[in-house]
Enzyme design. Structure first.
Site, short mmCIF file in Angstrom:
data_model
loop_
_atom_site.label_atom_id
_atom_site.label_comp_id
_atom_site.label_asym_id
_atom_site.label_seq_id
_atom_site.Cartn_x
_atom_site.Cartn_y
_atom_site.Cartn_z
N PHE A 28 30.94 17.65 57.90
CA PHE A 28 32.30 17.71 57.46
C PHE A 28 33.02 18.95 57.72
O PHE A 28 34.11 19.04 57.81
CB PHE A 28 32.55 17.45 56.07
CG PHE A 28 31.81 18.19 54.93
CD1 PHE A 28 32.05 19.62 54.94
CD2 PHE A 28 30.71 17.68 54.38
CE1 PHE A 28 31.43 20.27 54.22
CE2 PHE A 28 29.81 18.38 53.54
CZ PHE A 28 30.33 19.70 53.46
N TYR A 50 51.44 41.01 90.08
CA TYR A 50 50.41 40.26 89.57
C TYR A 50 50.72 38.68 89.05
O TYR A 50 50.00 37.60 89.33
CB TYR A 50 49.94 40.83 88.24
CG TYR A 50 49.09 41.91 88.53
CD1 TYR A 50 48.68 42.52 89.81
CD2 TYR A 50 48.07 42.57 87.48
CE1 TYR A 50 47.87 43.65 89.95
CE2 TYR A 50 47.56 43.72 87.60
CZ TYR A 50 47.31 44.19 88.67
OH TYR A 50 46.60 45.11 89.08
N HIS A 73 42.90 13.79 45.21
CA HIS A 73 42.82 14.53 46.45
C HIS A 73 44.07 14.34 47.35
O HIS A 73 44.31 15.14 48.16
CB HIS A 73 41.78 14.19 47.28
CG HIS A 73 40.31 14.59 46.75
ND1 HIS A 73 39.94 14.60 45.33
CD2 HIS A 73 39.33 15.38 47.17
CE1 HIS A 73 38.81 15.05 45.18
NE2 HIS A 73 38.24 15.42 46.46
N TYR A 128 24.34 12.60 46.07
CA TYR A 128 25.64 13.11 46.29
C TYR A 128 26.55 11.88 46.51
O TYR A 128 26.47 11.47 47.49
CB TYR A 128 25.59 14.27 46.82
CG TYR A 128 27.12 14.86 47.25
CD1 TYR A 128 27.68 15.50 46.12
CD2 TYR A 128 27.63 14.67 48.20
CE1 TYR A 128 28.92 16.12 46.14
CE2 TYR A 128 28.87 15.04 48.50
CZ TYR A 128 29.56 15.84 47.17
OH TYR A 128 30.91 16.13 47.52
N ASN A 153 35.85 12.34 54.03
CA ASN A 153 34.88 13.52 54.28
C ASN A 153 34.73 13.78 55.72
O ASN A 153 33.94 13.06 56.35
CB ASN A 153 33.66 13.49 53.53
CG ASN A 153 33.20 14.57 52.90
OD1 ASN A 153 33.64 15.81 53.41
ND2 ASN A 153 32.22 14.66 52.04
N GLU A 158 32.01 25.29 47.58
CA GLU A 158 32.55 25.25 48.95
C GLU A 158 33.10 26.79 49.12
O GLU A 158 34.23 26.86 49.37
CB GLU A 158 33.51 24.17 48.96
CG GLU A 158 32.66 22.86 48.62
CD GLU A 158 33.82 21.52 48.34
OE1 GLU A 158 35.09 21.88 48.53
OE2 GLU A 158 33.28 20.57 47.88
N ARG A 175 50.58 36.95 92.77
CA ARG A 175 49.28 37.15 93.39
C ARG A 175 48.23 36.94 92.59
O ARG A 175 47.16 36.40 93.16
CB ARG A 175 49.21 38.81 94.01
CG ARG A 175 48.02 39.09 94.59
CD ARG A 175 47.97 40.61 95.19
NE ARG A 175 48.79 41.68 94.37
CZ ARG A 175 48.16 42.72 93.87
NH1 ARG A 175 46.88 42.81 93.89
NH2 ARG A 175 49.16 43.44 93.25
#
Length: 511
Positions: free
Chosen positions: A329, A280, A84, A54, A197, A415, A283
């Site tokens: 990844f 609060y 991309h 791959y 990646n 994916e 404190r």
């Protein structure tokens, strides 16, 4: 010149900041080069022998079953980067982009990525010579790596895209030429994928936010202490015995901080002297502040693991001649911490805003004038400061909704679960900006309360230094003026960490 040598030790959060903000130079150790070369040899072997693997001899994502010839592998890698590079929006800051490059260098120098030396050396030269890619902030799903933004980083290496050089935005080609860095003519097999990646975008963003949040946490302690002084707060709640029997480190450390900051104060009180107990937001300061401190330390630990991790795919194991496709990844291990980061910072602002309300509200502020100004009616004083703080806190509540609970399948459902970790990191950055402004407002309001009570000479050793630094740049508010100028000035002071440095010289390091 100070430097960080990749391969000699693990990168810490402080090391990252030294490179991204303090311009430490980066070098690659010989041991790292040996690992890089060994992994590259195995990639070349796979290509030569036409072994199906791959991303080396196949396409990507849904195209993982498409076998690519040796002649086409270079074209495949360049096409990967160009196709991309789909990021949109404003650019990431220069320091975050520098962090992305450094973290990618660290990843590829582990000897599991299979890139040539020239790839890593080009990124090192870009860091050291000040070429910073223009990387749009939006477009990553946080799984399959930060594909879109990392592609914009790689464009510059190829003489494409845009980059900053000497803080001027220009074409990537021009920036590389001006810096004297040779453009990579052709990516080889696996290299495009190895460059994009991974989780380096979300990690760089989250790392910078976490570093700044840790410092902002110290400012929150100082702001809370100054507000307590203006309200004659009860210090009994900071007794070390209370916190030790619960055992949380952040809580114990916060109580210690307040004992040190308020040391020698004549404004604070003991239980029963003026009132029996505080609300609060005074404190429970150790419990509230301490919880965010513990969260930040957890997040820092996770970040430092990820900064030194291999998040590639496929991963090269040259010792056994294996190339394995996995899922390192995937951003989920960081998406959850970064959502936690946003929540932790949001709570810092929440408690600060509630203390501002106690200062400005005449029903709650123990005798101070309404909205911290004399001549109320003609003057509105700090009235709208609290409005603005409330607005920022409300916005943070929206932003703190976890990004990691969402997932949208991609690449034709190959994916099918993604982390949204980069969105989580970016949101935490926005929350940090809002929180810093709220804490700036509390510091201003606390100093104003001290002035109105005329108790400057009764301040503790730490709070005295805080008050003095505020008054060096912002004067007492005697009548209405443009308030955002004061807020901006204190926010800028917080960014410098100057108050912390001065206080720590006086009372020792804050936790």
């Amino acid at each position: 010149m100070e430097k960080f040598i990749v391969g000699n030790k693990k990168l810490t959060l402080e090391d990252l900041i030294n490179v991204t903000r303090n311009n430490y130079q980066v070098e690659i150790s010989e041991e790292a080069y040996e690992k890089i070369d060994k992994a590259r040899s195995l990639v070349d072997c796979y290509v030569k022998n036409k072994k199906v693997s791959y991303g080396i001899t196949t396409g990507f994502g849904k195209f993982c079953d498409t076998v690519i010839s040796e002649e086409e592998t270079g074209t495949l890698q360049k096409n990967l980067i160009m196709s991309h590079a789909c990021g949109v929006g404003n650019p990431l800051s220069i320091e975050i982009a520098r962090g992305i490059m450094l973290l990618r260098i660290i990843n590829m120098s582990k000897g599991h990525s299979g890139v040539r030396r020239i790839i890593i050396n080009t990124l090192v030269d870009m860091l050291n010579k000040g070429v910073t890619p223009f990387i749009p902030e939006k477009g990553s799903l946080g799984a399959s790596g930060d594909l879109a933004p990392l592609s914009h980083m790689v464009l510059v290496m190829l003489g494409l895209g845009q980059a900053y050089y000497n803080d001027i935005l220009m074409s990537g080609k021009d920036a590389m030429e001006k810096a004297g860095i040779k453009i990579i003519d052709k990516l080889s097999s696996k290299e495009g994928l190895a460059l994009i990646n991974g989780t380096q975008v979300m990690t760089s963003i989250g790392a910078h936010v976490t570093y700044d949040a840790i410092n902002l946490m110290k400012h929150l302690d100082l702001a809370g202490a100054l507000t307590m002084e203006s309200q004659n707060g009860i210090t009994c709640a900071f007794d070390h015995r209370i916190h030790e029997i619960r055992g949380h480190k952040g809580q114990i450390d916060t109580a210690q901080n307040f004992r040190n900051i308020l040391l020698e104060s004549k404004n604070t009180t003991k239980q029963g002297e003026i009132r029996v107990q505080d609300p609060y937001v005074f404190r429970c300061i150790p419990q509230i502040h301490g919880a965010s401190k513990d969260a930040l330390q957890y997040i820092k630990h996770k970040i430092e693991i990820e900064m030194n991790a291999v998040t590639d795919n496929p991963i090269i194991f040259s010792d056994t001649d294996d190339v394995i496709s996995g899922g390192n990844f995937h951003g989920q291990p960081m998406a959850l911490p970064f959502d936690f980061l946003g929540i932790a910072i949001s709570e810092m602002a929440n408690v600060s805003e509630r203390r501002i309300e106690r200062l400005v509200n005449p029903a709650l502020n123990n005798g101070l004038p309404a909205f911290l100004v004399n001549g109320g009616g003609v003057n509105s004083g700090f009235m709208i400061v609290q409005y603005s703080a409330a607005s920022l806190v409300s916005e943070n509540k929206v932003l703190a909704h976890p990004a990691s609970v969402d997932s949208i399948p991609s690449s034709a459902n190959q994916e099918d679960h993604v982390s949204m970790g980069t969105i989580a990191a970016r949101k935490a950055g926005e929350i940090l900006k809002n929180a810093r402004n709220v804490i700036a407002m509390e510091l201003l309001a606390g100093a104003q309360g001290i002035d109105l009570r005329k108790t400057q000479n009764k301040l503790g050793r730490g709070t005295k230094k805080v008050y003095e630094e505020i008054r060096k740049i912002v004067s007492y508010y005697d009548k209405d003026r443009v308030m955002n100028l004061d807020i901006n000035a204190i926010e800028e002071l917080i960014k410098t960490n100057k108050i912390i440095e001065i206080v720590e010289k006086e009372i020792g390091e804050l936790n």
